[in-house]
Design an enzyme around this catalytic site. Sequence first.
Site, short mmCIF file in Angstrom:
data_model
loop_
_atom_site.label_atom_id
_atom_site.label_comp_id
_atom_site.label_asym_id
_atom_site.label_seq_id
_atom_site.Cartn_x
_atom_site.Cartn_y
_atom_site.Cartn_z
N ASP A 67 0.81 -1.21 0.00
CA ASP A 67 0.00 0.00 0.00
C ASP A 67 0.85 1.27 0.00
O ASP A 67 2.06 1.22 0.23
CB ASP A 67 -0.98 -0.01 1.20
CG ASP A 67 -0.35 -0.56 2.47
OD1 ASP A 67 0.89 -0.52 2.58
OD2 ASP A 67 -1.09 -1.04 3.34
N ASN A 136 -7.57 -2.99 14.18
CA ASN A 136 -8.96 -3.25 13.78
C ASN A 136 -9.06 -4.45 12.82
O ASN A 136 -10.09 -4.65 12.20
CB ASN A 136 -9.58 -2.00 13.14
CG ASN A 136 -8.89 -1.60 11.83
OD1 ASN A 136 -7.95 -2.25 11.39
ND2 ASN A 136 -9.36 -0.53 11.22
N HIS A 138 -7.31 -4.92 10.04
CA HIS A 138 -7.04 -4.69 8.60
C HIS A 138 -5.77 -5.41 8.15
O HIS A 138 -4.86 -5.66 8.94
CB HIS A 138 -7.03 -3.20 8.25
CG HIS A 138 -5.86 -2.41 8.73
ND1 HIS A 138 -5.95 -1.07 9.03
CD2 HIS A 138 -4.55 -2.72 8.95
CE1 HIS A 138 -4.76 -0.62 9.41
NE2 HIS A 138 -3.91 -1.60 9.37
N GLU A 143 -9.74 -2.12 5.18
CA GLU A 143 -10.36 -1.84 6.47
C GLU A 143 -11.59 -2.75 6.65
O GLU A 143 -12.06 -3.36 5.69
CB GLU A 143 -10.78 -0.37 6.52
CG GLU A 143 -9.63 0.63 6.35
CD GLU A 143 -8.79 0.82 7.62
OE1 GLU A 143 -8.68 -0.11 8.43
OE2 GLU A 143 -8.25 1.93 7.79
C1 F6R Z 1 1.36 -1.54 6.13
C2 F6R Z 1 0.06 -2.20 6.20
C3 F6R Z 1 -0.69 -2.30 7.47
C4 F6R Z 1 0.17 -2.62 8.69
C5 F6R Z 1 -0.67 -2.62 9.96
C6 F6R Z 1 0.17 -2.85 11.20
O1 F6R Z 1 1.90 -1.62 4.83
O2 F6R Z 1 -0.39 -2.64 5.21
O3 F6R Z 1 -1.70 -3.28 7.34
O4 F6R Z 1 0.78 -3.87 8.53
O5 F6R Z 1 -1.37 -1.41 10.07
O6 F6R Z 1 1.00 -1.74 11.39
P1 F6R Z 1 2.04 -1.68 12.59
O7 F6R Z 1 3.06 -2.73 12.32
O8 F6R Z 1 2.62 -0.30 12.54
O9 F6R Z 1 1.27 -1.97 13.84
#
Ligand code: F6R
Length: 243
Positions: A67, A136, A138, A143
């Site tokens: 992303d 959450n 995702h 989401e």
């Molecule tokens: C990042 C992504 C997100 C993260 C997730 C966890 O490229 O796609 O899904 O993997 O938000 O983020 P952290 O590791 O910062 O808790």
Amino acid sequence: MTPLILTDATEAAAAVADRIVSLVQSKPDAVLGLATGATMEPVYAAVIAAHRAGRVSFSRVSSFNLDEYVALPTEHPGSYRSTMNRLLFEHIDIDPARTHVPDGMANDTDAAAEAYERQILQAGGIDLQLLGIGRNGHIGFNEPGSRLDSRTRRVELHAETLTANRAFFEDGGVPQQAITMGIATILSARSIIVLATGAAKKAAINQALAGFFTPACPASALVGHPDVTWIVDPAAAPDAEAA
Ligand code: F6R
């Protein structure tokens, strides 16, 4: 879907890095699906250490990140392109031309998203997709409420995601939209590793490993994939009945 529970976040990250290194050793032209986020930082540090120790070369590897924020200049330190350059690409021998991050600065984000799907196909598909998980539930920026058949597209970030990601923006101005691979894009990878560390991820892990898909927890869609490895630390480990 029993997760591997390792002794702490460092060991969990090292285990993920070892799997990446093993794959590239056995398939030097592997296609990696990469993630950003705090959870991945020790993984990339361990991958860099393995490269510096002469254990692995990335010279023929291609990568596709999950992303990127929309309308955030690539040079901004919070963009996922800058983050990947800083935390991984600049420290290994990967060809920058073979590293791909969705184009959040494109005038036509729909066309950019379609082009990204085509590029993944042209590269032969993703061998190993690395995933973190949001509080959450995702995956990527899919989401809660995302469709199982979703592909790469522009999305609105949920309030809890904006709060979690604000830490990466000194001025607090976290972008509200992103381009993300879809759930179906992620499920097309030949194998998947999910890494979750810290107590803040426990509830999402519990729901993700409940054994059925619920749109409230996008990570639960991984139940439908034949080769997913879940790696957690004790704080993020699911309750026994969910494992
Ligand atoms: C990042 C992504 C997100 C993260 C997730 C966890 O490229 O796609 O899904 O993997 O938000 O983020 P952290 O590791 O910062 O808790």
